[in-house]
Design a protein around this motif. Sequence first.
Motif, PDB file in Angstrom:
ATOM      1  N   THR A 254      41.194  48.982  39.243  1.00 31.58           N
ATOM      2  CA  THR A 254      40.661  47.966  39.648  1.00 31.58           C
ATOM      3  C   THR A 254      41.740  47.727  40.846  1.00 31.58           C
ATOM      4  OG1 THR A 254      42.091  46.228  38.551  1.00 31.58           O
ATOM      5  CG2 THR A 254      39.913  46.574  37.945  1.00 31.58           C
ATOM      6  N   ALA A 255      41.007  46.952  42.029  1.00 28.65           N
ATOM      7  CA  ALA A 255      42.053  46.418  43.205  1.00 28.65           C
ATOM      8  C   ALA A 255      41.334  45.126  43.692  1.00 28.65           C
ATOM      9  CB  ALA A 255      42.107  47.531  44.282  1.00 28.65           C
ATOM     10  N   ASP A 256      41.154  44.248  42.837  1.00 27.22           N
ATOM     11  CA  ASP A 256      40.446  42.970  43.404  1.00 27.22           C
ATOM     12  C   ASP A 256      39.630  42.541  42.147  1.00 27.22           C
ATOM     13  OD1 ASP A 256      41.990  42.038  45.592  1.00 27.22           O
ATOM     14  OD2 ASP A 256      40.595  42.963  46.942  1.00 27.22           O
ATOM     15  N   CYS A 257      38.839  43.472  41.568  1.00 30.26           N
ATOM     16  CA  CYS A 257      37.835  43.140  40.692  1.00 30.26           C
ATOM     17  C   CYS A 257      38.556  42.846  39.256  1.00 30.26           C
ATOM     18  CB  CYS A 257      36.781  44.243  40.348  1.00 30.26           C
ATOM     19  SG  CYS A 257      35.599  44.459  41.763  1.00 30.26           S
ATOM     20  N   VAL A 258      38.016  42.249  38.356  1.00 27.40           N
ATOM     21  CA  VAL A 258      38.743  41.886  37.136  1.00 27.40           C
ATOM     22  C   VAL A 258      38.613  42.666  36.004  1.00 27.40           C
ATOM     23  CG1 VAL A 258      38.775  39.943  35.482  1.00 27.40           C
ATOM     24  CG2 VAL A 258      37.834  39.486  37.831  1.00 27.40           C
TER      25      VAL A 258
ATOM     26  N   GLY B 139      42.990  40.460  33.194  1.00 23.37           N
ATOM     27  CA  GLY B 139      44.185  40.928  34.103  1.00 23.37           C
ATOM     28  C   GLY B 139      44.018  40.442  35.652  1.00 23.37           C
ATOM     29  N   PRO B 140      45.281  40.918  36.241  1.00 18.96           N
ATOM     30  CA  PRO B 140      45.210  40.807  37.640  1.00 18.96           C
ATOM     31  C   PRO B 140      43.873  40.915  38.543  1.00 18.96           C
ATOM     32  CG  PRO B 140      47.187  41.998  36.984  1.00 18.96           C
ATOM     33  CD  PRO B 140      46.182  42.124  35.911  1.00 18.96           C
ATOM     34  N   HIS B 141      43.593  39.795  39.271  1.00 22.96           N
ATOM     35  CA  HIS B 141      42.289  40.182  40.138  1.00 22.96           C
ATOM     36  C   HIS B 141      42.468  39.064  41.275  1.00 22.96           C
ATOM     37  CE1 HIS B 141      41.526  36.803  37.323  1.00 22.96           C
ATOM     38  NE2 HIS B 141      40.724  36.034  38.434  1.00 22.96           N
ATOM     39  N   ILE B 142      41.798  39.136  42.231  1.00 21.21           N
ATOM     40  CA  ILE B 142      41.576  38.315  43.489  1.00 21.21           C
ATOM     41  C   ILE B 142      41.151  36.833  42.891  1.00 21.21           C
ATOM     42  CG2 ILE B 142      39.225  38.801  43.958  1.00 21.21           C
ATOM     43  CD1 ILE B 142      39.990  38.734  47.030  1.00 21.21           C
ATOM     44  N   GLY B 143      41.886  35.922  43.487  1.00 21.39           N
ATOM     45  CA  GLY B 143      41.818  34.539  43.015  1.00 21.39           C
ATOM     46  C   GLY B 143      40.916  33.856  44.029  1.00 21.39           C
ATOM     47  N   ALA B 144      40.283  32.596  43.315  1.00 24.43           N
ATOM     48  CA  ALA B 144      39.112  32.128  44.367  1.00 24.43           C
ATOM     49  C   ALA B 144      39.803  31.736  45.683  1.00 24.43           C
ATOM     50  CB  ALA B 144      38.926  30.825  43.556  1.00 24.43           C
ATOM     51  N   ALA B 145      41.040  31.237  45.969  1.00 27.96           N
ATOM     52  CA  ALA B 145      41.605  30.863  47.182  1.00 27.96           C
ATOM     53  C   ALA B 145      41.353  31.997  48.361  1.00 27.96           C
ATOM     54  CB  ALA B 145      42.908  30.272  47.241  1.00 27.96           C
ATOM     55  N   ALA B 146      41.213  33.190  47.858  1.00 30.66           N
ATOM     56  CA  ALA B 146      41.293  34.310  48.619  1.00 30.66           C
ATOM     57  C   ALA B 146      39.793  35.204  48.822  1.00 30.66           C
ATOM     58  CB  ALA B 146      42.113  35.462  48.181  1.00 30.66           C
ATOM     59  N   TYR B 147      39.033  34.585  47.740  1.00 30.77           N
ATOM     60  CA  TYR B 147      37.782  35.376  47.653  1.00 30.77           C
ATOM     61  C   TYR B 147      36.789  34.508  48.396  1.00 30.77           C
ATOM     62  CZ  TYR B 147      34.318  38.491  45.317  1.00 30.77           C
ATOM     63  OH  TYR B 147      33.476  39.222  45.096  1.00 30.77           O
TER      64      TYR B 147
ATOM     65  N   THR C 157      45.643  39.538  42.996  1.00 29.35           N
ATOM     66  CA  THR C 157      45.933  40.604  43.694  1.00 29.35           C
ATOM     67  C   THR C 157      46.079  40.480  45.213  1.00 29.35           C
ATOM     68  OG1 THR C 157      43.633  41.196  43.521  1.00 29.35           O
ATOM     69  CG2 THR C 157      44.903  42.085  42.094  1.00 29.35           C
ATOM     70  N   PHE C 158      45.279  39.633  45.834  1.00 20.95           N
ATOM     71  CA  PHE C 158      45.392  39.730  47.092  1.00 20.95           C
ATOM     72  C   PHE C 158      46.367  39.033  47.881  1.00 20.95           C
ATOM     73  CE2 PHE C 158      44.452  37.577  51.259  1.00 20.95           C
ATOM     74  CZ  PHE C 158      43.554  38.278  51.992  1.00 20.95           C
ATOM     75  N   THR C 159      47.210  38.055  47.065  1.00 20.69           N
ATOM     76  CA  THR C 159      48.137  37.242  47.772  1.00 20.69           C
ATOM     77  C   THR C 159      49.621  37.999  47.230  1.00 20.69           C
ATOM     78  OG1 THR C 159      48.154  35.690  45.763  1.00 20.69           O
ATOM     79  CG2 THR C 159      46.955  35.148  47.575  1.00 20.69           C
ATOM     80  N   GLU C 160      49.787  39.075  46.339  1.00 21.30           N
ATOM     81  CA  GLU C 160      50.908  39.559  46.062  1.00 21.30           C
ATOM     82  C   GLU C 160      50.855  40.996  46.430  1.00 21.30           C
ATOM     83  OE1 GLU C 160      52.107  38.098  41.888  1.00 21.30           O
ATOM     84  OE2 GLU C 160      50.087  37.359  41.869  1.00 21.30           O
ATOM     85  N   PRO C 161      51.136  41.209  47.801  1.00 22.12           N
ATOM     86  CA  PRO C 161      50.840  42.670  48.241  1.00 22.12           C
ATOM     87  C   PRO C 161      52.079  43.560  47.801  1.00 22.12           C
ATOM     88  CG  PRO C 161      51.587  41.174  50.024  1.00 22.12           C
ATOM     89  CD  PRO C 161      51.428  40.191  48.738  1.00 22.12           C
ATOM     90  N   GLY C 162      53.288  42.968  47.466  1.00 20.67           N
ATOM     91  CA  GLY C 162      54.008  43.890  46.923  1.00 20.67           C
ATOM     92  C   GLY C 162      53.878  44.637  45.784  1.00 20.67           C
ATOM     93  N   GLN C 163      53.018  43.757  44.757  1.00 13.72           N
ATOM     94  CA  GLN C 163      52.793  44.229  43.390  1.00 13.72           C
ATOM     95  C   GLN C 163      51.707  44.807  42.895  1.00 13.72           C
ATOM     96  OE1 GLN C 163      53.982  40.999  40.669  1.00 13.72           O
ATOM     97  NE2 GLN C 163      54.394  42.451  39.145  1.00 13.72           N
ATOM     98  N   PHE C 164      50.624  44.589  44.038  1.00 12.29           N
ATOM     99  CA  PHE C 164      48.951  45.128  43.555  1.00 12.29           C
ATOM    100  C   PHE C 164      48.595  45.302  44.711  1.00 12.29           C
ATOM    101  CE2 PHE C 164      50.117  41.227  40.878  1.00 12.29           C
ATOM    102  CZ  PHE C 164      50.045  41.958  39.467  1.00 12.29           C
ATOM    103  N   TYR C 165      47.595  46.219  44.654  1.00  7.02           N
ATOM    104  CA  TYR C 165      46.580  46.876  45.518  1.00  7.02           C
ATOM    105  C   TYR C 165      45.539  45.805  45.637  1.00  7.02           C
ATOM    106  CZ  TYR C 165      48.586  51.379  44.536  1.00  7.02           C
ATOM    107  OH  TYR C 165      49.571  52.457  44.418  1.00  7.02           O
TER     108      TYR C 165
END
Length: 245
Positions: free
Chosen positions: A103-107, A153-161, A217-225
Motif C-alpha cells: 500500500t501507499a495510501d490505501c488501507v 494499518g497506516p493509510h491516508i487520513g480523511a483530512a488529506a483524502y 501516510t500522506f502527512t508523514e512523508p519521512g516515514q511512509f510512501y
Amino acid sequence: MAADWISADWPAPPRVRAGTTSRGGGVSRPPFDSLNLARHVGDDPEAVARNRAILQGELTLPGAPLWLEQTHSNRVIGLPEDDDRRADAAVTDRPGLVCAVLTADCVPVLLCNRGGTRVGAVHVGWRGLCKGILENTLDRMDEDPAALLAWLGPHIGAAAYEVGDDVRDACLARLPGGSGAFTPNPRGRWQCSLDELISLTLRQRGLTCISRSGHCTFTEPGQFYSYRREARTGRMASLIWMDES
C-alpha cells in the motif's frame, strides 16, 4: 530495520505476528527511497529484491512473503492452495505462511481469529471496498465475524483524502449508512474517511474488535510512501503470519 517496523497493536494471540513496514531501512534510490517493496512502480528490480531480502532477514520471517498482484479487485485467495496471485486479499490457516499486501495510501486490513489459527491480509481502496473485497475476505475466513479481530494499518487520513461526487456516490450505493465518512470542503468536494467506511463494513458483518495504527501516510512523508502526495513512489508492506507454536 527493527525501528522501521510498526507492530500491530491489537489483542491478537501471541502466535500471530503482524505489522507494517515504513519507507526506511532499504537500498532504493529516490523517489523510491528506501525500503520500496513493490516491483511494479518503476524501481530498480535488483533494489527491490534486496529490500525484500532485508525485510525477510531482519524480521526473521518463516519464509518469503506471498506477494499478490493487486488490481483493486474483490478477489480473495487461500494460501497455499491458490496459485493465481491476482487478488487483493489472502487468507491462510497454515503456520509459517506470510500473507502480504502492498500500500501507499490505501488501507491494509489485517485479520485473525481469536484462536490464532487463521489469518488474512486485505488491500482496501474505495474501489475494492465498493466491489466487496472486505465481505469476500470475511466469507473466506470461514469464521463467525464476532470471533475475528481486525487491524487497520497506516493509510491516508480523511483530512488529506479529497474525493469527488463520483467516489462518494459509489461508496454510499454500497454503504447507505456511510454518509458520515464524507465531509464537504470549500472546493465543493469531499474529505473521505476510509477508516470509517471500512469500520462500518466490518461492524455490519458482526466484526466489532477493530484496532488502528493511527498513522496517516500522506502527512508523514519521512516515514511512509503516499501515492496521493508523490505519484511516483514506493510501497510499504503489511504482513501477517502465524508462528508454528
